[in-house]
Design an enzyme around this catalytic site. Structure first.
Site, PDB file in Angstrom:
ATOM      1  N   SER A 106       0.829  -1.201   0.000  1.00 12.67           N
ATOM      2  CA  SER A 106       0.000   0.000   0.000  1.00 12.67           C
ATOM      3  C   SER A 106       0.869   1.259   0.000  1.00 12.67           C
ATOM      4  CB  SER A 106      -0.962  -0.040   1.190  1.00 12.67           C
ATOM      5  OG  SER A 106      -1.963   0.917   1.051  1.00 12.67           O
ATOM      6  N   ASP A 250      -2.146   6.169  -4.174  1.00 17.40           N
ATOM      7  CA  ASP A 250      -1.022   5.464  -3.568  1.00 17.40           C
ATOM      8  C   ASP A 250      -0.624   4.297  -4.483  1.00 17.40           C
ATOM      9  OD1 ASP A 250      -3.306   3.955  -3.056  1.00 17.40           O
ATOM     10  OD2 ASP A 250      -2.677   3.347  -1.056  1.00 17.40           O
ATOM     11  N   ASP A 252      -1.036   1.108  -4.648  1.00 20.79           N
ATOM     12  CA  ASP A 252      -1.998   0.060  -5.030  1.00 20.79           C
ATOM     13  C   ASP A 252      -3.366   0.619  -5.391  1.00 20.79           C
ATOM     14  OD1 ASP A 252      -2.570   0.647  -2.315  1.00 20.79           O
ATOM     15  OD2 ASP A 252      -3.492  -1.310  -2.030  1.00 20.79           O
ATOM     16  N   ASP A 254      -5.840   2.316  -3.866  1.00 20.89           N
ATOM     17  CA  ASP A 254      -7.075   2.228  -3.074  1.00 20.89           C
ATOM     18  C   ASP A 254      -7.304   3.491  -2.238  1.00 20.89           C
ATOM     19  OD1 ASP A 254      -5.175   1.857  -1.085  1.00 20.89           O
ATOM     20  OD2 ASP A 254      -6.042   0.010  -0.289  1.00 20.89           O
TER      21      ASP A 254
END
Length: 460
Positions: A106, A250, A252, A254
């Protein structure tokens, strides 16, 4: 020690010693544990898992280890390659798979990576399930497949197309309204997979994309957490390019942060507020965030005669409460949008589409839109205690001390005062109480934090 085992997966820094960092042996052990857990809990022989990764430097290595381990257990693997967390979540039910593993740490820096574990719905596994996986990893009670029973391997390169088409098909995404505005959008994707997926979406929405750090090299040009102090470059780009809106994700994809046409932060807490404002205007129902998220969401929900509820911190907890309340919208104040009409996971792509629809229909600039919302400021502090102090006892005393206020003990102790709030949460690893506050000014939020620290010290 940089290996963190939690109910939602395992994350750590690459390299170093086994059991202290995320080494190849640790990756194999935890992939084995999750695969074995699925085999133990599914009444079927042929299992299939979806995997995908962000653009981290270690991603290909970790992916190869996970893939080979699952095949070694006799589990089939569908590899999406470079992907996003919400895309993997979408593809698990799309392909009728039995679960998924997202390889991403993340917003953590580039030396980190992680295995995030999904069930057959493409949602994060529950705390109870996660504990069972961790127990299996400790026992190493694995039984690998013989040569004729090894899992099959295939790749898919259409996952982004499927994800984006599902977004475009949503009734609340008005593609024509967005196209009519010809928005100029600046994008900072921190050299990860958002640099692939978000421009694909923006192109379908008729937007011009100004790309910044969109090459998926995994070499993050700044701290990848989308906070104001890390985003000076795109804020300058907004002004020099006269862009209408800035989008920051970010690694990833999400978490979604927005920037206005003046190069000012919209406020990560307000991504969810703005999307909820649009959706609740058209459909009455509940809005959900966690206890540490802004009160602005509650205010906006009430302005549309809708209900607001707060869950314990953590995406799994938000999703559980959203299902219980049949929520219209939910998420977390860190820029995480969960739109259940698409799927129960934080998704920056659907967040972008819904926000641009809202912006187009309101016929306002981003700064004008932001000015229409209640203005709150957050403070974050902590108090470090000696190991012999009973943190739970301190929190219990604080609950008693403020029993005449609106107090929640769902997750630590949250005290809602008339004009501000404080949320106290204990660390699971250290004798620390984390103190989150929100008020109508930064000074007031910080002062409230200091006052609460003084109160805690008086009770020790």
């Amino acid at each position: 020690m940089s290996l963190i085992k939690s109910i939602s997966g395992i994350r750590g820094t690459i390299g170093g010693k086994v059991n202290d960092n995320l080494t190849p042996l640790d990756v194999v052990k935890f992939a084995s544990a999750f695969g074995t857990w699925l085999q133990n809990n599914k009444n079927k022989k042929d299992l299939t898992l979806i995997i995908g990764r962000d653009a981290r430097i270690s991603g290909q290595m970790v992916s190869s280890l996970v893939t080979a381990t699952l095949q070694g257990l006799g589990i089939n693997v569908v590899d999406l390659g470079l992907s996003t967390t919400p895309t993997v979540e979408i593809m698990v039910p799309e392909l009728n798979a039995d679960g998924g593993i997202i390889l991403t740490a993340s917003h953590n820096p580039k030396q980190w990576n992680a295995l995030k574990l999904l069930n057959e719905k493409g949602e994060f596994i529950t705390g109870e399930n996660g504990a069972e996986v961790l127990a299996l990893a400790e026992s190493e009670d694995f039984n690998y497949a013989e040569v004729d029973d090894l899992g099959k391997y295939e790749t898919r390169d259409d996952a982004f197309d499927i994800h984006i088409q599902q977004i475009l098909d949503l009734p609340m995404v008005d593609v024509e309204a967005i196209k009519a505005k010809n928005f100029k959008v600046a994008l900072d994707a921190v050299n990860s997979t958002g640099g692939i997926a978000i421009p694909m979406l923006l192109d379908k929405l008729g937007c011009e994309t100004i790309k910044l750090y969109c090459e998926p090299t995994g070499h993050f040009p700044h701290n990848p957490e989308p906070l104001k102090e890390h985003l000076g470059d795109i804020c300058e780009l907004m002004k020099s390019e006269n862009a209408d809106v800035g989008v920051v994700v970010d690694p990833d994809v999400d978490r979604l942060a927005l920037i206005d046409e003046k190069g000012e932060m919209f406020g990560e807490e307000y991504t969810l507020v703005a999307v909820a404002d649009y959706l609740l205007k058209h459909k009455k129902g509940a809005a959900i965030s966690n206890l540490s998220s802004s009160r602005a969401l509650r205010d906006v929900a009430r302005s549309h005669d809708s209900e607001y509820f707060a869950s314990a911190v953590g995406e799994v907890n938000v999703v559980t409460l959203m299902k219980e309340k049949n929520a219209v919208i939910g998420g977390e104040g860190n820029g995480g949008i969960i739109y259940p009409d698409l799927h129960y996971g934080r998704d920056s792509l659907v967040g972008v589409a819904l926000f641009l629809t809202h912006l187009a229909k309101e016929n306002k600039t981003v700064s004008e839109l932001r000015a229409g919302y209640p203005s709150y400021f957050m403070g974050k502090k902590k108090i470090e205690l000696t190991p012999e102090i009973d943190v739970d006892a301190i929190l219990s005393k604080m609950e008693q001390e403020y029993q005449n206020e609106d107090v929640s003990t769902v997750d630590g102790v949250k005290i809602d005062f008339e004009n501000n709030w404080v949320h106290l949460r204990k660390s699971n690893t250290e004798p620390i109480i984390r103190i989150y506050t929100e008020a109508h000014s930064q000074e007031e939020a910080d002062q409230l934090g200091d006052d609460i620290i003084a109160k805690i010290k008086s009770l020790i």
